[in-house]
Scaffold this active site. Structure first.
Site, PDB file in Angstrom:
ATOM      1  N   GLU A 114      67.734  24.142 -64.030  1.00 35.17           N
ATOM      2  CA  GLU A 114      66.627  24.341 -63.078  1.00 35.17           C
ATOM      3  C   GLU A 114      65.582  25.310 -63.647  1.00 35.17           C
ATOM      4  OE1 GLU A 114      69.381  25.226 -59.799  1.00 35.17           O
ATOM      5  OE2 GLU A 114      68.361  23.639 -58.684  1.00 35.17           O
TER       6      GLU A 114
ATOM      7  N   ALA B 286      73.954  29.517 -61.813  1.00 32.98           N
ATOM      8  CA  ALA B 286      74.105  30.682 -60.943  1.00 32.98           C
ATOM      9  C   ALA B 286      75.434  31.367 -61.249  1.00 32.98           C
ATOM     10  CB  ALA B 286      74.074  30.231 -59.485  1.00 32.98           C
TER      11      ALA B 286
ATOM     12  N   GLU C 192      76.590  21.257 -59.843  1.00 34.06           N
ATOM     13  CA  GLU C 192      76.838  21.936 -58.564  1.00 34.06           C
ATOM     14  C   GLU C 192      77.742  21.139 -57.642  1.00 34.06           C
ATOM     15  OE1 GLU C 192      73.918  21.757 -60.065  1.00 34.06           O
ATOM     16  OE2 GLU C 192      72.776  23.616 -59.837  1.00 34.06           O
TER      17      GLU C 192
ATOM     18  N   GLY D 138      71.692  26.024 -62.323  1.00 31.34           N
ATOM     19  CA  GLY D 138      70.513  26.884 -62.322  1.00 31.34           C
ATOM     20  C   GLY D 138      69.900  27.029 -63.703  1.00 31.34           C
TER      21      GLY D 138
HETATM   22  N1  3HC Z   1      79.333  31.875 -62.929  1.00 26.07           N
HETATM   23  C1  3HC Z   1      80.237  32.858 -63.136  1.00 26.07           C
HETATM   24  N2  3HC Z   1      81.147  32.818 -64.135  1.00 26.07           N
HETATM   25  C2  3HC Z   1      81.126  31.754 -64.942  1.00 26.07           C
HETATM   26  C3  3HC Z   1      80.217  30.701 -64.782  1.00 26.07           C
HETATM   27  C4  3HC Z   1      79.282  30.791 -63.723  1.00 26.07           C
HETATM   28  N3  3HC Z   1      78.354  29.849 -63.517  1.00 26.07           N
HETATM   29  N4  3HC Z   1      80.447  29.783 -65.737  1.00 26.07           N
HETATM   30  C5  3HC Z   1      81.459  30.234 -66.484  1.00 26.07           C
HETATM   31  N5  3HC Z   1      81.880  31.437 -66.005  1.00 26.07           N
HETATM   32  C6  3HC Z   1      82.932  32.290 -66.571  1.00 26.07           C
HETATM   33  C7  3HC Z   1      84.294  31.653 -66.466  1.00 26.07           C
HETATM   34  O1  3HC Z   1      84.907  31.959 -65.238  1.00 26.07           O
HETATM   35  C8  3HC Z   1      85.016  32.276 -67.643  1.00 26.07           C
HETATM   36  O2  3HC Z   1      85.425  33.562 -67.257  1.00 26.07           O
HETATM   37  P1  3HC Z   1      86.789  34.207 -67.858  1.00 26.07           P
HETATM   38  O3  3HC Z   1      86.574  34.277 -69.333  1.00 26.07           O
HETATM   39  O4  3HC Z   1      86.854  35.507 -67.172  1.00 26.07           O
HETATM   40  O5  3HC Z   1      87.869  33.259 -67.469  1.00 26.07           O
HETATM   41  C9  3HC Z   1      83.930  32.430 -68.690  1.00 26.07           C
HETATM   42  O6  3HC Z   1      82.692  32.374 -67.953  1.00 26.07           O
HETATM   43  C10 3HC Z   1      83.907  31.344 -69.739  1.00 26.07           C
HETATM   44  O7  3HC Z   1      83.918  30.079 -69.080  1.00 26.07           O
HETATM   45  P2  3HC Z   1      84.772  28.859 -69.641  1.00 26.07           P
HETATM   46  O8  3HC Z   1      86.156  29.315 -69.943  1.00 26.07           O
HETATM   47  O9  3HC Z   1      84.585  27.745 -68.682  1.00 26.07           O
HETATM   48  O10 3HC Z   1      84.012  28.589 -71.017  1.00 26.07           O
HETATM   49  P3  3HC Z   1      83.748  27.227 -71.770  1.00 26.07           P
HETATM   50  O11 3HC Z   1      83.049  27.586 -73.019  1.00 26.07           O
HETATM   51  O12 3HC Z   1      84.986  26.404 -71.819  1.00 26.07           O
HETATM   52  O13 3HC Z   1      82.726  26.417 -70.841  1.00 26.07           O
HETATM   53  C11 3HC Z   1      80.781  26.095 -69.476  1.00 26.07           C
HETATM   54  C12 3HC Z   1      81.428  26.879 -70.641  1.00 26.07           C
HETATM   55  C13 3HC Z   1      80.633  24.624 -69.840  1.00 26.07           C
HETATM   56  C14 3HC Z   1      79.425  26.694 -69.222  1.00 26.07           C
HETATM   57  C15 3HC Z   1      81.653  26.224 -68.217  1.00 26.07           C
HETATM   58  O14 3HC Z   1      81.970  27.582 -68.015  1.00 26.07           O
HETATM   59  C16 3HC Z   1      81.052  25.716 -66.953  1.00 26.07           C
HETATM   60  O15 3HC Z   1      81.072  24.534 -66.702  1.00 26.07           O
HETATM   61  N6  3HC Z   1      80.532  26.638 -66.102  1.00 26.07           N
HETATM   62  C17 3HC Z   1      80.071  26.349 -64.786  1.00 26.07           C
HETATM   63  C18 3HC Z   1      78.788  25.576 -64.773  1.00 26.07           C
HETATM   64  C19 3HC Z   1      78.353  25.373 -63.348  1.00 26.07           C
HETATM   65  O16 3HC Z   1      79.079  24.881 -62.504  1.00 26.07           O
HETATM   66  N7  3HC Z   1      77.095  25.734 -63.068  1.00 26.07           N
HETATM   67  C20 3HC Z   1      76.520  25.547 -61.805  1.00 26.07           C
HETATM   68  C21 3HC Z   1      76.640  26.825 -61.027  1.00 26.07           C
HETATM   69  S1  3HC Z   1      75.995  26.648 -59.411  1.00 26.07           S
HETATM   70  C22 3HC Z   1      74.325  26.817 -59.598  1.00 26.07           C
HETATM   71  O17 3HC Z   1      73.832  26.928 -60.676  1.00 26.07           O
HETATM   72  C23 3HC Z   1      73.562  26.827 -58.322  1.00 26.07           C
HETATM   73  C24 3HC Z   1      72.091  26.711 -58.543  1.00 26.07           C
HETATM   74  O18 3HC Z   1      71.688  25.388 -58.317  1.00 26.07           O
HETATM   75  C25 3HC Z   1      71.333  27.597 -57.628  1.00 26.07           C
END
Ligand code: 3HC
Ligand code: NAI
Length: 695
Positions: free
Chosen positions: A107, A65, A127, A104
């Site tokens: 998912e 997400a 998450e 997501g």
């Molecule tokens: N939403 C919004 N922005 C995100 C994002 C997300 N899910 N994931 C990464 N970003 C953004 C970061 O803030 C960053 O922005 P910036 O360049 O402006 O600082 C940019 O994307 C790049 O991210 P990273 O610097 O972390 O890049 P990496 O290549 O080092 O890592 C990654 C990539 C492993 C995908 C890492 O970004 C990550 O772990 N992201 C989050 C994953 C996460 O927590 N997902 C679950 C979200 S909740 C969800 O999905 C709910 C669902 O169940 C309904």
């Protein structure tokens, strides 16, 4: 227009390929969700299409997400709505997972009938690390695919698995080297030939596994993370896969998801996520600046820090030469490293072959000449300015031109050290935290003359080491230790005014720290601070008295606590109480009962005040940077977001007013709020208003 940019649809031999392209990480923004739903509907309507492949461009498959949308009014369609559209699709769907499929993103892949992944990519449900639960069916479909116990472990730990592990768990059907699209297309066609869509994941409970195995796993994960509200919800949601029809379980899960998103702890964890990423981009350093190549490192000083720093480099695959002035000291240092690795092998956390590879990367040398070939030199000798200056002057004549020269000093003036060389642009601080091979924080100390390339080199290298680098400016103790000093001073004051060590420690543990300041001091050894105080002419009456009595902490079996049997768990000692009471009496301080709220506030609020000064002076660029320092250097509880986030929740006006009140009550002038904090309080502004005010 926008939809086409986020999602492209091509048709390959009657299979619709829906390709997501939403840089940087293909997060599922509202526009992308709508585009996905519409594209599925179109593929359903198109008689010429037999099957659908979901693919993505860029460095990830889908990172989940869009976290920046959390806390804002929900925009339809939600991700669960997209999954409903996929469930209702009569044509088979296959996911081509070319990069990380997280939250997501996984998912979405679970809404398909088959999954093909590129070798090495990560799949997971992170998450929980944001204090929420998978809200789009991860807790329902994954249990139906790999069993409830295994699915619970993934969702509750938040740790991703590689494609190879995912294959053995049954999450993916096939792992290929490189682009998964051809294999996904083959599978899509084969499924389409079957004439009808296979049983959807939502419809089968056969693979949930035995309930008692799930309950045992549930008991384990609940014990592991008592402060994270998401864990209990994850357990409840996975459990509902046994008890409720799919749609009912989903609406219950959705309600829990929306509740958790509003929880203060989740808000704090989301702040941490963005603060950690913002810290990666140092203020005042253009993204275009690249660091210099580093393929060989020299570490000077093979003591506590030098050894751990050398291990950090070796662990990241970077060859390192450890340098001492005397052969005996070098031998001792190398032996300690070997011993550390041996312990990891014994514990089963490191394979013997990997230990051998790491050890092979660590060489040793006596004398500074051994630093001649290094691209980066990290100095970690005794904390003595004259010694460090002499050493840097010598290094200036030895290190190759363009080598980065770093000091690991905890408190000393990096500019004064750089001034001993004719190349201050190549000099900076790389302040590791003990144990350096474990702690994630790296304070990168930017000197007055440090060049952008030198700074970028240290930041990039920090990332290569798996650390969290935070750029800070030159001052006594930089960000972390400077704030810690305020807490340490109050901890000592509280003892003199009426508190006991166990009471002070309990307050911080209740706040969320793993350990209080006195248990921590006993672990580290009281003599370190004692030596520094003696060298700088400072006193801490209780701590000094303990040291004079030979109570140096765990290593002598006694410190603030008594470690009787030689264990790590100390017990309160009446002799310490007597010593504290006698010290108060000697100094003429009347002891009084001090409540837990005062203890907590007097430890935490002065740190926030110091943080305000640090921001005003430009020593840290952003409040979030200060938070990251405390999260990764001092185990500040993540669900409290960091000291500045916490201060911001309380409000600068509240912090200033409480500090003023405590200053009056205790007569300790150091408790008066700083001018920076008072100004924020007066103007009703938050800490980010201080960022960069001094520059
Ligand atoms: N939403 C919004 N922005 C995100 C994002 C997300 N899910 N994931 C990464 N970003 C953004 C970061 O803030 C960053 O922005 P910036 O360049 O402006 O600082 C940019 O994307 C790049 O991210 P990273 O610097 O972390 O890049 P990496 O290549 O080092 O890592 C990654 C990539 C492993 C995908 C890492 O970004 C990550 O772990 N992201 C989050 C994953 C996460 O927590 N997902 C679950 C979200 S909740 C969800 O999905 C709910 C669902 O169940 C309904
Ligand atoms: P230490 O006393 O364990 O190690 C210092 C080592 O430097 C010794 O092995 C000594 O023989 C060696 N040394 C001294 N002079 C030398 C020279 N001229 N050439 C080569 N080697 C020389 O000290 P520690 O704890 O490792 O600290 C080192 C530095 O790291 C200090 O500046 C300290 O402030 C800083 N630091 C310490 C932390 C800690 O928790 N111990 C945390 C972060 C930084």
């Amino acid at each position: 227009m926008e939809e086409r940019a986020l999602l492209s649809v091509t048709v390959e031999d009657r299979v619709a390929v829906l390709r997501i392209a939403n840089p940087p990480v293909n997060a599922l923004s509202a526009a992308l969700r709508a585009a996905l739903r519409d594209a599925v509907a179109q593929a359903v309507a198109d008689q010429g299409i037999q099957a659908i492949v979901l693919a993505a461009s860029g460095r990830t498959f889908v990172a989940g997400a869009d976290i920046s949308e959390f806390g804002k009014p929900p925009i339809s369609p939600s991700l669960p709505d997209v999954l409903v559209a996929m469930d209702e699709c009569p044509k088979p769907l296959v996911a081509a997972i070319s990069g990380a499929a997280l939250g997501g993103g996984l998912e979405l892949a679970l809404g398909c009938d088959a999954r093909v992944a590129s070798s090495g990519v990560k799949l997971g449900l992170p998450e929980v690390k944001l204090g929420i639960l998978p809200g789009a069916g991860g807790t329902q479909r994954l249990p139906r695919l790999i069993g409830a116990a295994a699915a619970l472990e993934m969702a509750a730990s938040g740790e991703p698995v590689t494609a190879e592990t995912a294959l053995s768990l049954g999450i993916v059907d096939e792992v290929v080297a490189g682009d998964p699209l051809p294999a996904a297309l083959r599978r899509a066609r084969a499924l389409a030939e079957g004439g009808q869509r296979p049983q959807r994941l939502r419809d089968g409970r056969e693979r949930l596994g035995p309930r008692d195995a799930f309950e045992a796993a549930a008991a384990k994960v609940l014990r592991r993370a008592p402060d994270n509200p998401a864990v209990a919800s994850i357990v409840e949601s996975v459990r509902s896969a046994y008890d409720l029809p799919f749609d009912e379980a989903m609406s219950q899960t959705r309600a829990m998801f929306l509740r958790l998103v509003q929880d203060d702890r989740s808000k704090a964890l989301r702040h941490v996520f963005f603060a950690e990423r913002a810290a990666q981009q140092p203020a005042g350093l253009s993204r275009e600046v690249r660091g210099r190549a580093v393929s060989h490192v020299a570490v000077i000083g093979a003591g506590t820090m030098g050894g751990g720093i050398a291990m950090s480099f070796a662990n990241a695959g970077i060859p390192v030469t450890l340098i001492e002035a005397e052969p005996e000291a070098l031998e001792r240092g190398l032996q300690r490293i070997a011993q550390n690795y041996a312990t990891s092998v014994q514990r089963g956390s490191l394979a013997a072959e990997e230990r051998d590879r790491r050890l092979a990367r660590i060489g040793g040398g006596v004398g500074l000449e051994n630093a001649a070939g290094a691209d980066l030199v990290v100095e970690a000798v005794f904390e003595d300015l004259a010694l460090k200056q002499k050493l840097f002057a010598q290094l200036d004549g030895i290190a190759r031109p363009g080598a980065v020269l770093a000091t690991n000093t905890s408190y000393l003036d990096v500019d004064a050290i750089a001034g001993a060389t004719r190349r201050p642009d190549d000099v900076l601080g790389m302040h590791f935290f003990s144990p350096a091979n474990v702690m994630k924080l790296l304070e990168v100390v930017r000197g007055a003359g440090t060049s952008p390339e030198t700074l970028a080199t240290a930041v990039e290298l920090g990332r290569r080491l798996g650390k969290v680098p935070v750029v800070v400016g030159v001052c006594h103790g930089f960000v972390g230790n400077r704030m810690l000093a305020r807490r340490t001073a109050q901890a000592e004051r509280l003892l003199l005014e009426g508190a006991l060590p166990e009471q002070v420690d309990a307050a911080l543990v209740a706040f969320g720290f793993r350990m209080g300041p006195f248990a921590m001091a006993d672990l580290a050894g009281l003599d370190i601070g004692w030596r520094i105080r003696k060298a700088t002419g400072k006193t801490a009456p209780v701590a000094d008295a303990l040291c004079e009595a030979g109570r140096l902490g765990q290593k002598t079996g006694k410190g603030y606590y008594d470690y009787g049997g030689g264990g790590r768990q100390g017990v309160p000692d009446p002799a310490v109480r007597d010593l504290i009471e006698a010290t108060s009496a000697r100094l003429g301080i009347a002891r009084r009962a001090i409540g837990q709220e005062e203890v907590t506030e007097r430890l935490i609020l002065p740190m926030i005040d110091e943080g305000a000064r640090i921001l005003e002076e430009g020593i840290a660029a952003r409040p979030g940077d200060v938070d990251v320092v405390w999260l990764h250097g001092y185990n500040w509880p993540a669900w409290r977001g960091g000291p500045m986030y916490h201060g911001s929740r309380l409000g600068p006006a509240y912090v200033a007013q409480r500090l003023e009140a405590y200053a009056g009550q205790s007569g300790d002038p150091s408790l008066h709020p700083s001018a920076a904090l008072r100004r924020l309080a007066r103007e009703g502004r938050d800490f980010d208003a201080l960022s960069g005010t001094a520059r």
